[in-house]
Design an enzyme around this catalytic site. Sequence first.
Site, short mmCIF file in Angstrom:
data_model
loop_
_atom_site.label_atom_id
_atom_site.label_comp_id
_atom_site.label_asym_id
_atom_site.label_seq_id
_atom_site.Cartn_x
_atom_site.Cartn_y
_atom_site.Cartn_z
N ASP A 40 8.37 54.86 22.89
CA ASP A 40 8.34 56.32 22.44
C ASP A 40 7.49 57.14 23.36
OD1 ASP A 40 9.80 55.45 20.18
OD2 ASP A 40 7.92 54.59 19.42
N ASP A 41 6.88 56.82 24.35
CA ASP A 41 6.02 57.72 25.27
C ASP A 41 6.95 58.65 26.09
OD1 ASP A 41 3.19 58.02 26.46
OD2 ASP A 41 4.33 57.97 28.12
N LEU A 42 6.71 59.91 26.02
CA LEU A 42 7.35 60.91 26.71
C LEU A 42 7.41 60.61 28.17
CD1 LEU A 42 8.86 63.58 25.94
CD2 LEU A 42 6.71 64.89 26.27
#
Length: 196
Positions: free
Chosen positions: A151-153
């Site tokens: 989920d890390d941008l």
Amino acid sequence: MWKKAEKSLLKDKYIGPLIKKYGSCKIRSRKKKEYFIDLVDAITSQQLSGKAAATIFNRVKEKCGGEINPEKLTKLRTEELRKCGLSYAKCSYIKDLATKVKSSKLKIKSLDKLPDEEVMRELIAVKGIGRWTAEMFLMFTLARPDVFPVDDLGINKGIGRLLGKALKVDKLAKFAERWKPYRTVASWYIWKILDN
């Protein structure tokens, strides 16, 4: 620290060239006394640019007399924390963390003894700590070798640059399996792409 991981990942067509370009992975495990500070920092950093987060974190540190610890944070009033630049939500998250650590509900200094999934469970029980924050703690505080924050941008952007196209979360998780059991190290190199 990551010699074995780097040797293994050098064979990967995506990460191999990044290892040659950026050198050794710089992630190191932190001292137990830094665990609490790292979590306060992580909560402060949620959904903020690095620069803004650092400014706010340093104000909180100053407000604590230069040393962030559960005792000092539980004594601070919400309004004092708000003046540092924290939202009301983040004030309550940090207070919840401080209270849980102070009461030993969260045995923060024993987290390094637990397997990844249990560390995640313990941390997510704290208000305002979600999966991403727990993953950052596993990676950058405990230096666990096989964490991949889908989920890390930054990871999503980096993979987009690496492959020339973005991947949906389920495809991204599957794609990253190629880097097991060293996905933390692979992630570090993916983030490095964005530094330039």
